[in-house]
Structures are given as C-alpha cells and as structure tokens.
Motif scaffolding. Structure first.
Motif, short mmCIF file in Angstrom:
data_model
loop_
_atom_site.label_atom_id
_atom_site.label_comp_id
_atom_site.label_asym_id
_atom_site.label_seq_id
_atom_site.Cartn_x
_atom_site.Cartn_y
_atom_site.Cartn_z
N GLN A 225 0.45 -3.81 -0.44
CA GLN A 225 0.00 -4.39 -2.10
C GLN A 225 0.93 -4.64 -2.98
O GLN A 225 2.03 -3.88 -3.41
CB GLN A 225 -1.19 -3.36 -3.15
CG GLN A 225 -2.17 -2.82 -2.24
CD GLN A 225 -3.11 -1.83 -3.05
OE1 GLN A 225 -2.64 -2.15 -4.65
NE2 GLN A 225 -3.79 -1.41 -3.04
N ARG B 35 3.28 -4.68 -6.63
CA ARG B 35 3.05 -3.65 -7.89
C ARG B 35 4.17 -4.53 -8.60
O ARG B 35 4.62 -4.53 -8.15
CB ARG B 35 3.18 -2.61 -7.71
CG ARG B 35 2.60 -1.82 -6.08
CD ARG B 35 0.64 -2.10 -6.43
NE ARG B 35 -0.10 -1.02 -7.66
CZ ARG B 35 -1.01 -1.78 -8.03
NH1 ARG B 35 -1.72 -2.35 -7.22
NH2 ARG B 35 -2.01 -0.98 -8.51
N ASP C 298 -8.24 3.39 -9.48
CA ASP C 298 -6.62 3.82 -9.18
C ASP C 298 -7.30 4.85 -8.43
O ASP C 298 -6.33 4.95 -6.89
CB ASP C 298 -7.10 4.61 -10.37
CG ASP C 298 -5.55 5.68 -10.28
OD1 ASP C 298 -4.48 5.48 -10.46
OD2 ASP C 298 -5.98 6.82 -9.93
N ARG D 211 0.69 4.79 -1.53
CA ARG D 211 -0.37 4.80 -2.08
C ARG D 211 -1.38 3.57 -2.56
O ARG D 211 -2.08 2.58 -2.42
CB ARG D 211 -0.93 5.61 -3.36
CG ARG D 211 -0.29 7.49 -3.16
CD ARG D 211 -0.65 7.83 -4.99
NE ARG D 211 -0.44 7.70 -5.93
CZ ARG D 211 0.16 7.94 -6.39
NH1 ARG D 211 1.40 8.95 -6.07
NH2 ARG D 211 1.08 7.75 -7.04
N HIS D 212 -0.09 2.62 -2.55
CA HIS D 212 -0.22 1.21 -2.86
C HIS D 212 -0.12 0.02 -1.44
O HIS D 212 0.33 -1.30 -2.33
CB HIS D 212 -0.42 0.57 -4.08
CG HIS D 212 -0.63 1.20 -5.00
ND1 HIS D 212 -0.14 2.34 -6.29
CD2 HIS D 212 -2.00 0.75 -5.78
CE1 HIS D 212 -1.04 2.91 -6.58
NE2 HIS D 212 -2.02 2.22 -6.57
N GLY E 191 -7.04 2.97 -4.74
CA GLY E 191 -5.09 2.31 -4.19
C GLY E 191 -5.25 3.83 -3.98
O GLY E 191 -3.97 3.56 -3.47
#
Length: 225
Positions: free
Chosen positions: A169, A171, A20, A165-166, A23
């Motif tokens: 990526q 999600r 976390d 924040r990701h 990330g």
C-alpha cells in the motif's frame, strides 16, 4: 487469518478502527448493533464491543457472548470512564479500553488477549521481501544472503514495521509520521525523510536505487509484497 468481531454504531470511529486493524492483517467483521453478535461470533477469535449501542448495550451483549462462547476473549471499548463502568465491564470482559485511544494501544491489547487465549496475532508469520526475512513480532530483520541480522534502531524498526503492516500500500508522509511518532505531521519536517534514508542504507542492496522502500513521487512511500 484471525477474524475479529467488532460492534460499533459510530460510523466514523468504526471505519477508522476497521481500516486500521485490517491494515495490520486482521479480518474484521463489523456490526452496527449486537442482535446477531452471538451467531456471528462462532467464526471469530476475539470480540471488541462498544458500550453505548442502539438496542442491546455492550454490557448485555458481552455477557451473552461470554455465556454462549466462554473461550472467546472480549475487549470493551468505551467512552465511559467511571470505575463502576470499568468494573461492570471487567466482570465478564478480558480488557477495557477507554476512548479516545491510540490505534497502536488497541492493537497491542488485542495481541495480548490473543496470545493469552492461545491464538496467533495477525502478522506473526515470517515475511520475505526481496533479500530480507522479517520477523515482525520478534523485531528481527535478516539478510538472507549471509544470514546476518540487520540491526535497526527502535524508530527505524517502527517505521519498517508500519510498512510491513501495510504491505503493497502507498502510505503518505502524514500517515507514516502520525502513526510512528503519535503526533501531527508538520509540512516541511525532514525527520521522516532522514529516517527513511538511514533505513535504506541498512536494508537496500543499493540505497541509491531502492527496491525495498519505494518513493511514490508526490504521495509518499511503499514497500511492495
């Protein structure tokens, strides 16, 4: 990049916290015990310590860290909730968080400690995505074509901030929903889909052909770097 020293012997919790925080833009040095903590702390900006550890306990490690590195902020992370334990921890540590905890709470506590000690939290820089300028910590999204701020609702910004924040990526709907709403995702719930549609209407040049928030069919969503 902000480096965090994290000491936790529980592999499941450790992997969850490390993943976390990484990330969110932090670099995490995860140790399973505290024997090398003082040496490794030289390269870090904040320490997160579990109390119950093999060998030296978190209180002992924390006291040694504070002695060897007086300017290093220390956050205790423990299932021990008694007032005596908290007072013992806060005798040298800067904050004490009890398990179970929400990842967003831990991240917020880390940001407060870093700012208090003159450090910049992860993700504090401006980010450019297509025609957008995002200042995540200020809660600001700007259209660079006309320099106008794009006004998002609290939930819309929380969702977009999660994507930031990701960045890059993929999600899943479950990951996004559970992070933003803080409760389990129910299959068939259209809430997230509706919020994504409204978000695209504000952020995309052409919402019918989204280039900022991409749909990855059968999986979820992604915001490319």
């Amino acid at each position: 990049m902000t480096m965090l020293l994290y000491i936790e012997d529980d592999l499941e919790i450790g992997e969850m916290v490390r993943s976390d925080l990484e990330g969110r833009g932090y670099d995490v040095l995860w140790l399973k015990s505290g024997e090398q903590a003082s040496v490794m702390a030289k390269e870090t900006q904040l320490a997160i310590l579990d109390v119950m550890l093999p060998g030296l306990d978190g209180f002992t490690i924390g006291q040694r860290l504070k002695k060897d590195h007086p300017g290093l902020p220390i956050l205790m992370l423990s299932a021990r909730t008694s007032i005596d334990d908290k007072l013992q921890g806060l005798d040298f540590a800067d904050d004490y968080v009890t398990k179970p905890f929400h990842p967003d709470e831990l991240a917020a506590r880390i940001e407060v400690l870093l700012r208090r000690h003159g450090q910049a939290p992860a993700g504090s820089a401006e980010i450019r995505i297509g025609h957008l300028l995002v200042k995540d910590k200020e809660g600001l999204v700007q259209d660079t074509r006309n320099q106008q701020e794009i006004l998002l609702s609290g939930k819309q910004f929380h969702i977009f901030s999660y994507f930031i924040r990701h960045l890059g990526q993929i999600r899943t709907k479950e990951q996004i929903y559970e992070s933003v709403w803080g409760e389990p995702y129910m299959e068939g719930d259209k809430t997230l889909m509706v919020h994504i549609r409204h978000l695209r209407e504000k952020l995309e040049i052409d919402p019918s052909t989204p280039r900022i928030i991409e749909t990855v069919r059968g999986v979820g969503y992604r915001v490319k770097e």
